[in-house]
Design a protein around this motif. Sequence first.
Motif, mmCIF file in Angstrom:
data_model
loop_
_atom_site.group_PDB
_atom_site.id
_atom_site.type_symbol
_atom_site.label_atom_id
_atom_site.label_comp_id
_atom_site.label_asym_id
_atom_site.label_seq_id
_atom_site.Cartn_x
_atom_site.Cartn_y
_atom_site.Cartn_z
ATOM 1 N N THR A 128 -0.896 -1.744 1.252
ATOM 2 C CA THR A 128 -1.451 -1.385 -0.051
ATOM 3 C C THR A 128 -0.751 -0.172 -0.629
ATOM 4 N N LYS A 179 -2.922 1.503 -2.759
ATOM 5 C CA LYS A 179 -4.190 2.071 -3.241
ATOM 6 C C LYS A 179 -4.338 3.545 -2.882
ATOM 7 N N TYR A 180 -3.910 3.926 -1.694
ATOM 8 C CA TYR A 180 -4.085 5.289 -1.206
ATOM 9 C C TYR A 180 -2.806 6.087 -1.404
ATOM 10 N N ASP A 209 -0.850 6.525 -3.675
ATOM 11 C CA ASP A 209 0.213 5.915 -4.483
ATOM 12 C C ASP A 209 1.492 5.674 -3.678
#
Length: 188
Positions: free
Chosen positions: A165, A167-168, A170
């Motif tokens: 991901t 999400k964390y 960037d």
Amino acid sequence: MSHQVTIDGTTIQTGRLRLRPWRADDAVAALSIYGEADVARWLAPAMGRIDEPGQMRSIVERWGAEHDVDTGRPTGRWAIDDLADGELIGSGQILGLPPEGEDLELGYQFAPSAWGRGLGSEAGHALAHYAFSHDEEEVFAVVRPGNDHGIRTAREIGMEWVGETTKYYDLKLQVFRLRRGDLDVPNP
């Protein structure tokens, strides 16, 4: 891998490690962790390399004070001592992951002198026990691609890979999850 874990307030102990709140006098030893380029490269942008003792002292003082703040969740940062000699050899964290802080991240860093002994998985396991004993249902580890040690340690803790991901932080990260039922942790 199973480790005996004892929790006494904010102190966590395993067979080889004591995780305890940070103190201002830990700053010099903390530089042997956060001043190392081989450690810091995996922490940016959340935290860069620290090479100034005064800066490290301010940071560990802040981390120590965080243990006095009740966030309603089992978050915090711990200094990790080697029980064999009492030396500070690492750092462990349970922190809310950005952007919202809903997911809890297990983190751990060790001085290079402590590498290769399975201490990361032991510390991660202890932190998971702490989170689960405070009614959390799952915790995560996020690891940059290429950090083979971090990936191996997450798996040694018993975490399962759930995907990749941005999400964390960037950043493109590998995400690992451990659920309460994956460990033998009694309900609080």
